[in-house]
Design a protein around this motif. Structure first.
Motif, PDB file in Angstrom:
ATOM      1  N   LEU A  66      83.710  36.822  36.390  1.00 51.56           N
ATOM      2  CA  LEU A  66      82.799  37.076  37.499  1.00 51.56           C
ATOM      3  C   LEU A  66      83.178  38.394  38.168  1.00 51.56           C
ATOM      4  O   LEU A  66      84.341  38.804  38.129  1.00 51.56           O
ATOM      5  N   ARG A  96      82.977  40.326  41.950  1.00 55.44           N
ATOM      6  CA  ARG A  96      82.734  40.175  43.385  1.00 55.44           C
ATOM      7  C   ARG A  96      82.238  41.525  43.863  1.00 55.44           C
ATOM      8  O   ARG A  96      82.990  42.494  43.913  1.00 55.44           O
ATOM      9  N   TRP A 105      79.701  36.764  44.902  1.00 51.64           N
ATOM     10  CA  TRP A 105      80.093  36.484  43.523  1.00 51.64           C
ATOM     11  C   TRP A 105      78.879  36.575  42.609  1.00 51.64           C
ATOM     12  O   TRP A 105      77.818  36.024  42.926  1.00 51.64           O
ATOM     13  N   LEU A 150      87.912  33.099  36.327  1.00 43.41           N
ATOM     14  CA  LEU A 150      88.004  31.782  36.946  1.00 43.41           C
ATOM     15  C   LEU A 150      87.608  30.728  35.930  1.00 43.41           C
ATOM     16  O   LEU A 150      86.778  30.979  35.046  1.00 43.41           O
ATOM     17  N   ARG A 184      85.779  25.623  38.006  1.00 46.20           N
ATOM     18  CA  ARG A 184      85.929  26.205  39.345  1.00 46.20           C
ATOM     19  C   ARG A 184      84.648  26.900  39.768  1.00 46.20           C
ATOM     20  O   ARG A 184      84.215  26.789  40.923  1.00 46.20           O
ATOM     21  N   THR A 185      84.003  27.628  38.863  1.00 49.71           N
ATOM     22  CA  THR A 185      82.768  28.325  39.237  1.00 49.71           C
ATOM     23  C   THR A 185      81.650  27.337  39.559  1.00 49.71           C
ATOM     24  O   THR A 185      80.870  27.573  40.486  1.00 49.71           O
ATOM     25  N   MET A 240      82.248  26.133  42.940  1.00 52.28           N
ATOM     26  CA  MET A 240      81.866  27.171  43.905  1.00 52.28           C
ATOM     27  C   MET A 240      80.366  27.189  44.143  1.00 52.28           C
ATOM     28  O   MET A 240      79.898  27.465  45.256  1.00 52.28           O
ATOM     29  N   ILE A 296      79.199  30.420  45.842  1.00 50.98           N
ATOM     30  CA  ILE A 296      78.353  31.270  45.007  1.00 50.98           C
ATOM     31  C   ILE A 296      76.915  31.036  45.430  1.00 50.98           C
ATOM     32  O   ILE A 296      76.407  29.919  45.336  1.00 50.98           O
ATOM     33  N   THR A 303      73.161  33.982  39.195  1.00 51.06           N
ATOM     34  CA  THR A 303      74.488  33.500  38.833  1.00 51.06           C
ATOM     35  C   THR A 303      74.528  31.981  38.811  1.00 51.06           C
ATOM     36  O   THR A 303      75.127  31.381  37.910  1.00 51.06           O
ATOM     37  N   LEU A 347      75.379  30.151  35.326  1.00 51.34           N
ATOM     38  CA  LEU A 347      76.575  29.311  35.226  1.00 51.34           C
ATOM     39  C   LEU A 347      76.224  27.875  34.883  1.00 51.34           C
ATOM     40  O   LEU A 347      76.901  27.227  34.072  1.00 51.34           O
TER      41      LEU A 347
END
Length: 199
Positions: A73, A75, A86, A161, A165-166, A169, A175, A180, A184
């Motif tokens: 990812l 930022r 993100w 990451l 975890r994403t 988020m 996020i 995104t 994801l």
């Protein structure tokens, strides 16, 4: 009982642009005011942001090496979002550029990585209420170092990451970028689907 306007029942008028005027020409977007025929036959004015389209890529590191791949990812500073957010690597299509080539180019320019494998996930409208922009979403793997190249207006750093975890988020609201979130979520399903079959 009538189905009413919501279902557009019984409407057979040909819809679409009747006429229009370009009111702004920019570096990335153009703005038109179009006269549009609606499904009930009426005609009205709509402001339309014209965009060449874009590609975004979920780059996965370690697809074959462990129980869970890492996601690359960035930022990135976004003026419209009033700060850093993100995102997966992404960018607009150059004239005549295929979405696949754009995804690979943006991955290298933004994250400094080349991908040996690329798979299309989906194509999505970003905000169909006022723009014709379509973003093509991909997953990429078999990564190797490439040459990073940021534009003067691009401020970002690169992070690795875990996929889980994403997704957390996304659920937690950390996020917030729409492309995104879509990319994801689809990539996580793709990883689950390939499972032990390999890629």
């Amino acid at each position: 009982m009538s189905a009413g306007r919501a279902g557009h029942s019984g409407h057979s008028a040909r819809t679409g642009r009747v006429a229009g005027e370009r009111v702004y020409t920019g570096r990335t977007i153009h703005v038109d005011v179009d006269q549009v025929r609606f499904p009930d036959g009426s005609v009205g004015a709509l402001e339309m942001v014209r965009h060449p389209g874009a590609a975004a890529v979920v780059a996965l590191d370690g697809v074959r090496d462990g129980p869970e791949p890492l996601v690359i990812l960035v930022r990135q500073y976004r003026y419209a979002a009033e700060g850093f957010i993100w995102e997966v690597p992404a960018g607009k299509l150059e004239p005549g550029e295929p979405p696949e080539a754009c995804a690979l180019r943006e991955l290298e320019e933004e994250a400094g990585l080349r991908a040996g494998r690329l798979q299309r996930l989906a194509s999505v409208y970003t905000t169909p209420g006022f723009t014709d922009e379509v973003i093509h979403l991909f997953v990429a793997w078999d990564l190797e170092p490439g040459r990073m190249s940021h534009e003067a207006s691009e401020f970002m750093d690169v992070h690795r990451l875990s996929l889980s975890r994403t997704i957390a988020m996304v659920a937690d609201g950390e996020i917030r970028d729409a492309k995104t979130i879509c990319a994801l979520t689809l990539a996580a399903r793709w990883v689950d689907r390939i499972g032990s079959c390999g890629v």
